[in-house]
Design an enzyme around this catalytic site. Structure first.
Site, mmCIF file in Angstrom:
data_model
loop_
_atom_site.group_PDB
_atom_site.id
_atom_site.type_symbol
_atom_site.label_atom_id
_atom_site.label_comp_id
_atom_site.label_asym_id
_atom_site.label_seq_id
_atom_site.Cartn_x
_atom_site.Cartn_y
_atom_site.Cartn_z
ATOM 1 N N VAL A 26 0.740 -1.157 0.091
ATOM 2 C CA VAL A 26 -0.106 0.202 -0.093
ATOM 3 C C VAL A 26 1.037 1.110 -0.031
ATOM 4 C CG1 VAL A 26 -2.377 -0.918 1.344
ATOM 5 C CG2 VAL A 26 -0.663 -0.046 2.904
ATOM 6 N N TYR A 63 6.671 5.312 15.004
ATOM 7 C CA TYR A 63 5.356 4.399 14.584
ATOM 8 C C TYR A 63 4.379 5.567 15.633
ATOM 9 C CZ TYR A 63 1.496 1.135 15.765
ATOM 10 O OH TYR A 63 0.412 0.880 15.406
ATOM 11 N N ALA A 65 4.300 8.639 15.424
ATOM 12 C CA ALA A 65 3.835 9.853 14.181
ATOM 13 C C ALA A 65 3.585 9.849 13.439
ATOM 14 C CB ALA A 65 5.519 10.218 13.632
#
Length: 243
Positions: A61, A152, A154
């Protein structure tokens, strides 16, 4: 209420993503199951056992073009995407002064940019249909921070801000966008922790236990059935933070 709808879940091969896919399958939804590196036949069979279709789609993704391909392929297969669940995420923990640029960038690329990519491409279809549900998986860490997880935290805080902006932008098109912020959940990541570490985690939680993936999955189903809730962050953390 949800029977016959199409749900695209990213990062759905295991853990919270798998639980979300299964929960929607139980509601009668057809599942487009995105994964990055692999998905077991058992997971696909479990979803199909509820009398629905399960269409596995490989793809990263964090890649803008690949994300569009995932979305377009889902629409070609099912005709629409009624519900998007942005669950794909990774961790690469480390203290700030030792964190590498690569570890920072890779977490932001998948957790935050990946959420943008999938939302951006799916929204194109939802706007035309003038309806849709977007559910983003954030984290308690995005709300309170955590030592060793600057990247993580952020990324998950960014997901919360993105959720609110998307909700405002798409509300007039009858599209809702909400976030779920899990606390400490029993997954593969917590399964490898030593017993004393798990006890330390439980001591931070008023309910004195970790949550289960199904707790997050049921919240996602609730949000998919709730047409007048948008721009919200639902904290599922056993009371770890209350806001």
């Amino acid at each position: 209420m949800l029977k016959g709808k199409t749900v695209l879940v990213t990062g759905a091969a295991k853990g919270i993503g798998k639980a979300i896919a299964v929960a929607f399958a139980k509601e009668g939804c057809n599942i487009a199951l995105n994964y990055r590196s692999g998905v077991s036949d058992e997971v696909i069979a479990e979803i199909k056992s509820h009398g629905v279709e399960c269409f596995p789609i490989q793809g990263d993704v964090s890649d803008f073009a690949k994300s569009k391909e995932i979305v377009d392929t889902t629409v070609e297969r099912f005709g629409s995407i009624d519900i998007l669940v942005n669950n794909a995420g990774i961790t690469k923990d480390g203290l700030l002064i030792r964190m590498t640029e690569e570890n920072y960038d890779s977490v932001l690329d998948i957790n935050l940019k990946g959420t943008f990519n999938m939302t951006r491409h799916t929204a194109t279809y939802m706007v035309k249909e003038r309806k849709g549900t977007i559910i983003n998986i954030s984290s308690v860490v995005g709300a309170m921070g955590n030592i060793g997880q600057v990247n993580y935290a952020a990324s998950k805080a960014g997901v919360i801000g993105m959720t609110k902006a998307v909700a405002r932008e798409l509300a007039s098109r009858n599209i809702t966008c909400n976030a779920i912020a899990p606390g400490f959940i029993e997954t593969d990541m917590t399964a490898v922790l030593k017993e004393d570490i798990v006890k330390q985690l439980e001591d931070q939680i008023p309910m004195k236990k970790l949550g289960k993936p199904e707790d997050i999955a049921q919240t996602a189903v609730f949000l998919a059935k709730s047409h007048y809730i948008t721009g919200q962050v639902i904290h599922v953390n056993g009371g770890m933070i209350m806001c």
